[in-house]
Design a protein around this motif. Structure first.
Motif, PDB file in Angstrom:
ATOM      1  N   LEU A 173    -178.257 -18.672 -48.306  1.00  0.00           N
ATOM      2  CA  LEU A 173    -177.748 -19.270 -47.075  1.00  0.00           C
ATOM      3  C   LEU A 173    -176.858 -18.281 -46.330  1.00  0.00           C
ATOM      4  CD1 LEU A 173    -176.623 -22.831 -48.315  1.00  0.00           C
ATOM      5  CD2 LEU A 173    -178.825 -22.174 -47.324  1.00  0.00           C
ATOM      6  N   PRO A 174    -176.719 -18.435 -45.027  1.00  0.00           N
ATOM      7  CA  PRO A 174    -175.788 -17.580 -44.280  1.00  0.00           C
ATOM      8  C   PRO A 174    -174.336 -18.013 -44.453  1.00  0.00           C
ATOM      9  CG  PRO A 174    -176.866 -19.122 -42.791  1.00  0.00           C
ATOM     10  CD  PRO A 174    -177.519 -19.301 -44.133  1.00  0.00           C
ATOM     11  N   ILE A 175    -174.098 -19.104 -45.153  1.00  0.00           N
ATOM     12  CA  ILE A 175    -172.750 -19.603 -45.417  1.00  0.00           C
ATOM     13  C   ILE A 175    -172.570 -19.728 -46.925  1.00  0.00           C
ATOM     14  CG2 ILE A 175    -172.621 -20.868 -43.229  1.00  0.00           C
ATOM     15  CD1 ILE A 175    -173.285 -23.423 -44.787  1.00  0.00           C
ATOM     16  N   ILE A 176    -171.317 -19.832 -47.349  1.00  0.00           N
ATOM     17  CA  ILE A 176    -171.013 -20.021 -48.768  1.00  0.00           C
ATOM     18  C   ILE A 176    -171.092 -21.503 -49.096  1.00  0.00           C
ATOM     19  CG2 ILE A 176    -169.219 -19.844 -50.541  1.00  0.00           C
ATOM     20  CD1 ILE A 176    -168.127 -17.409 -48.946  1.00  0.00           C
ATOM     21  N   ARG A 177    -171.847 -21.841 -50.146  1.00  0.00           N
ATOM     22  CA  ARG A 177    -171.897 -23.222 -50.596  1.00  0.00           C
ATOM     23  C   ARG A 177    -171.966 -23.287 -52.122  1.00  0.00           C
ATOM     24  NH1 ARG A 177    -176.094 -26.847 -53.215  1.00  0.00           N
ATOM     25  NH2 ARG A 177    -174.973 -28.827 -53.240  1.00  0.00           N
ATOM     26  N   THR A 178    -170.993 -23.946 -52.702  1.00  0.00           N
ATOM     27  CA  THR A 178    -171.026 -24.252 -54.119  1.00  0.00           C
ATOM     28  C   THR A 178    -170.944 -25.765 -54.277  1.00  0.00           C
ATOM     29  OG1 THR A 178    -168.619 -24.146 -54.411  1.00  0.00           O
ATOM     30  CG2 THR A 178    -169.849 -22.089 -54.702  1.00  0.00           C
ATOM     31  N   SER A 179    -171.275 -26.245 -55.466  1.00  0.00           N
ATOM     32  CA  SER A 179    -171.277 -27.684 -55.677  1.00  0.00           C
ATOM     33  C   SER A 179    -171.021 -28.009 -57.138  1.00  0.00           C
ATOM     34  CB  SER A 179    -172.632 -28.271 -55.258  1.00  0.00           C
ATOM     35  OG  SER A 179    -172.652 -29.677 -55.451  1.00  0.00           O
ATOM     36  N   VAL A 180    -170.612 -29.237 -57.366  1.00  0.00           N
ATOM     37  CA  VAL A 180    -170.522 -29.735 -58.735  1.00  0.00           C
ATOM     38  C   VAL A 180    -171.929 -29.774 -59.324  1.00  0.00           C
ATOM     39  CG1 VAL A 180    -168.489 -31.134 -58.281  1.00  0.00           C
ATOM     40  CG2 VAL A 180    -170.747 -32.129 -57.928  1.00  0.00           C
ATOM     41  N   ASP A 181    -171.990 -29.674 -60.638  1.00  0.00           N
ATOM     42  CA  ASP A 181    -173.276 -29.753 -61.309  1.00  0.00           C
ATOM     43  C   ASP A 181    -173.413 -31.105 -62.014  1.00  0.00           C
ATOM     44  OD1 ASP A 181    -175.775 -28.972 -62.266  1.00  0.00           O
ATOM     45  OD2 ASP A 181    -174.903 -28.374 -64.184  1.00  0.00           O
ATOM     46  N   HIS A 182    -173.196 -32.151 -61.257  1.00  0.00           N
ATOM     47  CA  HIS A 182    -173.414 -33.499 -61.776  1.00  0.00           C
ATOM     48  C   HIS A 182    -173.761 -34.408 -60.613  1.00  0.00           C
ATOM     49  CE1 HIS A 182    -169.503 -34.836 -60.233  1.00  0.00           C
ATOM     50  NE2 HIS A 182    -168.929 -33.834 -60.866  1.00  0.00           N
ATOM     51  N   GLY A 183    -174.256 -35.565 -60.931  1.00  0.00           N
ATOM     52  CA  GLY A 183    -174.669 -36.499 -59.906  1.00  0.00           C
ATOM     53  C   GLY A 183    -173.575 -37.461 -59.505  1.00  0.00           C
ATOM     54  N   THR A 184    -173.971 -38.519 -58.805  1.00  0.00           N
ATOM     55  CA  THR A 184    -173.003 -39.495 -58.310  1.00  0.00           C
ATOM     56  C   THR A 184    -172.467 -40.401 -59.408  1.00  0.00           C
ATOM     57  OG1 THR A 184    -174.941 -40.816 -57.670  1.00  0.00           O
ATOM     58  CG2 THR A 184    -173.837 -39.569 -55.937  1.00  0.00           C
ATOM     59  N   ALA A 185    -173.095 -40.384 -60.566  1.00  0.00           N
ATOM     60  CA  ALA A 185    -172.607 -41.129 -61.743  1.00  0.00           C
ATOM     61  C   ALA A 185    -172.242 -42.573 -61.388  1.00  0.00           C
ATOM     62  CB  ALA A 185    -171.418 -40.404 -62.370  1.00  0.00           C
ATOM     63  N   PHE A 186    -173.176 -43.273 -60.801  1.00  0.00           N
ATOM     64  CA  PHE A 186    -172.928 -44.659 -60.380  1.00  0.00           C
ATOM     65  C   PHE A 186    -172.443 -45.551 -61.536  1.00  0.00           C
ATOM     66  CE2 PHE A 186    -175.976 -44.742 -56.462  1.00  0.00           C
ATOM     67  CZ  PHE A 186    -174.978 -44.147 -55.700  1.00  0.00           C
ATOM     68  N   ASP A 187    -172.820 -45.198 -62.760  1.00  0.00           N
ATOM     69  CA  ASP A 187    -172.470 -46.047 -63.902  1.00  0.00           C
ATOM     70  C   ASP A 187    -170.988 -46.027 -64.256  1.00  0.00           C
ATOM     71  OD1 ASP A 187    -173.037 -43.342 -64.608  1.00  0.00           O
ATOM     72  OD2 ASP A 187    -173.035 -43.897 -66.725  1.00  0.00           O
ATOM     73  N   ILE A 188    -170.250 -45.009 -63.778  1.00  0.00           N
ATOM     74  CA  ILE A 188    -168.821 -44.958 -64.120  1.00  0.00           C
ATOM     75  C   ILE A 188    -167.913 -45.069 -62.893  1.00  0.00           C
ATOM     76  CG2 ILE A 188    -169.228 -43.624 -66.219  1.00  0.00           C
ATOM     77  CD1 ILE A 188    -168.127 -41.154 -64.682  1.00  0.00           C
ATOM     78  N   VAL A 189    -168.486 -45.358 -61.734  1.00  0.00           N
ATOM     79  CA  VAL A 189    -167.686 -45.487 -60.508  1.00  0.00           C
ATOM     80  C   VAL A 189    -166.657 -46.607 -60.684  1.00  0.00           C
ATOM     81  CG1 VAL A 189    -167.728 -46.092 -58.063  1.00  0.00           C
ATOM     82  CG2 VAL A 189    -169.489 -44.601 -59.006  1.00  0.00           C
ATOM     83  N   GLY A 190    -165.422 -46.320 -60.299  1.00  0.00           N
ATOM     84  CA  GLY A 190    -164.359 -47.321 -60.361  1.00  0.00           C
ATOM     85  C   GLY A 190    -163.667 -47.423 -61.695  1.00  0.00           C
ATOM     86  N   LYS A 191    -164.114 -46.680 -62.689  1.00  0.00           N
ATOM     87  CA  LYS A 191    -163.485 -46.753 -64.016  1.00  0.00           C
ATOM     88  C   LYS A 191    -162.347 -45.746 -64.191  1.00  0.00           C
ATOM     89  CE  LYS A 191    -167.648 -48.513 -66.297  1.00  0.00           C
ATOM     90  NZ  LYS A 191    -168.639 -48.315 -67.399  1.00  0.00           N
TER      91      LYS A 191
END
Length: 350
Positions: free
Chosen positions: A304-322
């Motif tokens: 990419l012409p810009i810098i982009r890094t990201s977490v290596d995990h998903g949205t983890a819907f099963d633990i949201v709010g815990k």
């Protein structure tokens, strides 16, 4: 300090990079890992953070986690608060995000997550921010919103009009570029072509030289089959497409190996015998990565012409709010984006 285009001819070596941290899907764990990271002192020693996401969602998350943080709204060119305990938030949504169910894929939250990404890309392309760190989006949700991409990488490539890009994941001593990602194993042999493998090797070379500053990186190319096919006994992909791709790269001066059995290649890479590895498919690379660096792996988009890094995990819907989501991968993604941004500034000043 103003959120405005940087001046590449006069870099300030003392100034930390300004990174846009996108919220990801508001129904996922993105808001939680961001607020937890913002509450730590570590993040502010690395960069000047700007959260790009929903202000109401961030405020609710801070309240639910009982964190001593205050979200402060900013506009594109307003001065940003940098003091400990404040979170600068740029909310690009035209109207506040309505009620949604945490942990559930929905068109509304999918559309919001795409808006956050588009705003971050625009700011990065204008030079207003030095790079992007993304929290996870949900593929089902963005498709429900009419954004038909398999993930961040493809969406970012389209938004930036990148000619060639790919996903490298780093963790511990490993840096792995992928030829294919989210595909069924039964479809894999037919998807592996010499052109795709050559592209993976080129992108690995690009990442290791330009982003990591390794002058002549050694790149291990993984075989697809056990024992690298054992001279055709266990498959012909090595002789038919992988070896020709490796030899083509070698002819261009890239120090790529011939296809090597994956069960020994990753061990050699972990010991430093290779600077990076080109994996043929998702689990081939992710299993060793997560074995040595689970929770701290980082997704780096190369090309990419810009810098982009990201977490290596998903949205983890099963633990949201815990309240149990770990911000470790986000912090590592911020560290890597800042390191690359600082390297580019140093290169411009030399």
């Amino acid at each position: 300090m103003k959120l405005q285009p940087n001046k590449p001819n006069k870099p300030n070596k003392q100034e930390k990079p300004l990174l846009g941290i996108t919220m990801g899907d508001p129904a996922g764990i993105g808001p939680e890992v961001i607020t937890k990271a913002m509450a730590s002192r570590t993040l502010r020693t690395i960069c000047r953070p700007l959260v790009i996401g929903s202000m109401p969602v961030l405020e609710r998350t801070i309240k639910s986690l009982k964190l001593t943080l205050k979200a402060v709204p900013v506009k594109d060119h307003e001065a940003m608060p940098l003091s400990q305990g404040t979170v600068a938030v740029l909310d690009p949504l035209e109207a506040p995000l309505g009620r949604f169910s945490p942990g559930v894929a929905a068109a509304e939250t999918g559309a919001a997550s795409v808006s956050f990404i588009k705003k971050a890309v625009t700011l990065a392309q204008l030079g207003c921010i030095d790079g992007i760190v993304t929290a996870p989006i949900n593929k089902e949700a963005i498709n429900l919103a009419g954004c038909h991409y398999p993930g961040h990488t493809e969406l970012l490539a389209d938004l930036t009009q990148a000619k060639e890009s790919g996903m490298m994941i780093v963790g511990g001593p490993l840096r792995i570029m992928f030829v294919t990602t989210h595909v069924a194993i039964k479809d894999l042999p037919g998807l592996l072509t010499q052109d795709k493998i050559e592209k993976g090797i080129r992108l690995a070379q690009l990442a290791l030289t330009q982003l990591y500053g390794i002058r002549k990186p050694k790149i291990g190319v993984a075989a697809l089959n056990p024992h690298a096919g054992e001279h055709g006994l266990f498959g012909d992909e090595e002789a038919r497409v992988i070896l020709p791709a490796a030899r083509a790269a070698q002819a261009q001066g890239i120090l790529a190996s011939d296809p090597l059995p994956a069960d020994t290649l990753f061990g050699k890479a972990a010991k430093g015998q290779y600077d990076g590895v080109v994996a043929m498919y998702h689990d081939q690379g992710l299993i060793p990565l997560k074995l040595v660096a689970f929770g701290t792996c980082v997704n780096l988009t190369v090309g990419l012409p810009i810098i982009r890094t990201s977490v290596d995990h998903g949205t983890a819907f099963d633990i949201v709010g815990k309240g149990i989501a770990d911000p470790g991968s986000l912090l590592e993604a911020v560290k890597l984006a800042a390191k690359i941004a600082n390297g580019r500034k140093s290169a411009r000043s030399s």
